[in-house]
Design a protein around this motif. Structure first.
Motif, PDB file in Angstrom:
ATOM      1  N   HIS A  53       0.735  -1.178  -0.116  1.00  0.00           N
ATOM      2  CA  HIS A  53       0.124   0.049   0.064  1.00  0.00           C
ATOM      3  C   HIS A  53       0.729   1.325  -0.039  1.00  0.00           C
ATOM      4  O   HIS A  53       0.518   2.249   0.571  1.00  0.00           O
ATOM      5  CB  HIS A  53      -1.120  -0.028   1.203  1.00  0.00           C
ATOM      6  N   LEU A  54       2.186   1.160  -0.627  1.00  0.00           N
ATOM      7  CA  LEU A  54       2.979   2.309  -0.708  1.00  0.00           C
ATOM      8  C   LEU A  54       2.884   3.023  -1.884  1.00  0.00           C
ATOM      9  O   LEU A  54       2.970   4.282  -2.005  1.00  0.00           O
ATOM     10  CB  LEU A  54       4.477   1.847  -0.549  1.00  0.00           C
ATOM     11  N   VAL A  55       2.151   2.557  -3.096  1.00  0.00           N
ATOM     12  CA  VAL A  55       1.956   2.883  -4.175  1.00  0.00           C
ATOM     13  C   VAL A  55       0.551   2.594  -4.537  1.00  0.00           C
ATOM     14  O   VAL A  55      -0.065   1.661  -4.046  1.00  0.00           O
ATOM     15  CB  VAL A  55       2.889   2.683  -5.372  1.00  0.00           C
ATOM     16  N   THR A  56      -0.087   3.511  -5.659  1.00  0.00           N
ATOM     17  CA  THR A  56      -1.418   3.126  -5.869  1.00  0.00           C
ATOM     18  C   THR A  56      -1.218   3.058  -7.598  1.00  0.00           C
ATOM     19  O   THR A  56      -0.291   3.321  -8.273  1.00  0.00           O
ATOM     20  CB  THR A  56      -2.466   4.263  -6.019  1.00  0.00           C
ATOM     21  N   ARG A  57      -2.263   2.369  -8.293  1.00  0.00           N
ATOM     22  CA  ARG A  57      -1.950   1.931  -9.702  1.00  0.00           C
ATOM     23  C   ARG A  57      -3.111   2.258 -10.319  1.00  0.00           C
ATOM     24  O   ARG A  57      -4.315   1.840  -9.857  1.00  0.00           O
ATOM     25  CB  ARG A  57      -1.205   0.547  -9.941  1.00  0.00           C
ATOM     26  N   GLU A  58      -3.016   2.577 -11.535  1.00  0.00           N
ATOM     27  CA  GLU A  58      -4.491   2.610 -12.507  1.00  0.00           C
ATOM     28  C   GLU A  58      -4.154   1.924 -13.873  1.00  0.00           C
ATOM     29  O   GLU A  58      -2.965   2.160 -14.250  1.00  0.00           O
ATOM     30  CB  GLU A  58      -4.701   4.190 -12.630  1.00  0.00           C
ATOM     31  N   ARG A  59      -5.163   1.256 -14.401  1.00  0.00           N
ATOM     32  CA  ARG A  59      -4.905   0.708 -15.554  1.00  0.00           C
ATOM     33  C   ARG A  59      -4.807   1.749 -16.842  1.00  0.00           C
ATOM     34  O   ARG A  59      -5.679   2.370 -16.875  1.00  0.00           O
ATOM     35  CB  ARG A  59      -5.795  -0.426 -15.756  1.00  0.00           C
ATOM     36  N   GLU A  60      -3.853   1.436 -17.765  1.00  0.00           N
ATOM     37  CA  GLU A  60      -3.977   2.082 -19.013  1.00  0.00           C
ATOM     38  C   GLU A  60      -3.713   1.081 -20.216  1.00  0.00           C
ATOM     39  O   GLU A  60      -2.313   0.594 -19.993  1.00  0.00           O
ATOM     40  CB  GLU A  60      -2.760   3.311 -18.997  1.00  0.00           C
ATOM     41  N   GLY A  61      -4.564   0.685 -20.854  1.00  0.00           N
ATOM     42  CA  GLY A  61      -4.482  -0.205 -21.687  1.00  0.00           C
ATOM     43  C   GLY A  61      -4.069  -1.646 -21.111  1.00  0.00           C
ATOM     44  O   GLY A  61      -4.774  -2.101 -20.150  1.00  0.00           O
TER      45      GLY A  61
END
Length: 122
Positions: A53-61
């Motif tokens: 939980h130190l980074v977040t991510r978002e899908r791109e393709g």
């Protein structure tokens, strides 16, 4: 090329994310890390940091873009505190640390200490 310890590479990835203005891909992040680490290594580190939980991510393709999920100063301070807690002689460690500070860093530390009373947090 010699391998870096995992903790050091995690710290480099976190620092690179902290310096990014927006979410970055694994490839973009890899370009920001010295020493030309492998794409798969950076991706593995990002996956582990996401699990912590130190980074977040978002899908791109088909890929993800990552951003720092916590305050960088907290991360670094926690790491410093952890090292100090495990030292057999914390006073010696602090003394050695202070000896390595630049005059500007020393002045900043003095201002912080002067403005933080007993029992207060900086």
């Amino acid at each position: 090329m010699a391998r870096r310890p995992l903790g050091r590479l995690e710290a480099e990835v976190l620092a690179a994310l902290a310096g990014a203005d927006d979410a970055v891909s694994t490839a973009e992040l890899r370009d920001r890390i010295p020493g030309d680490p492998a794409y798969t290594t950076v991706n593995t580190i990002l996956f582990r940091l996401y699990a912590k939980h130190l980074v977040t991510r978002e899908r791109e393709g088909r890929h993800y873009r990552y951003r720092l999920a916590v305050d960088e100063s907290r991360l670094v301070a926690d790491r410093m505190r952890d090292h100090l807690r495990h030292a057999s002689d914390p006073s010696s460690v602090l003394s050695r640390f202070v000896q390595t500070l630049t005059s500007d860093e020393e002045e900043t530390l003095r201002m912080i200490l002067d403005h933080t009373g007993p029992g207060e947090s900086a």
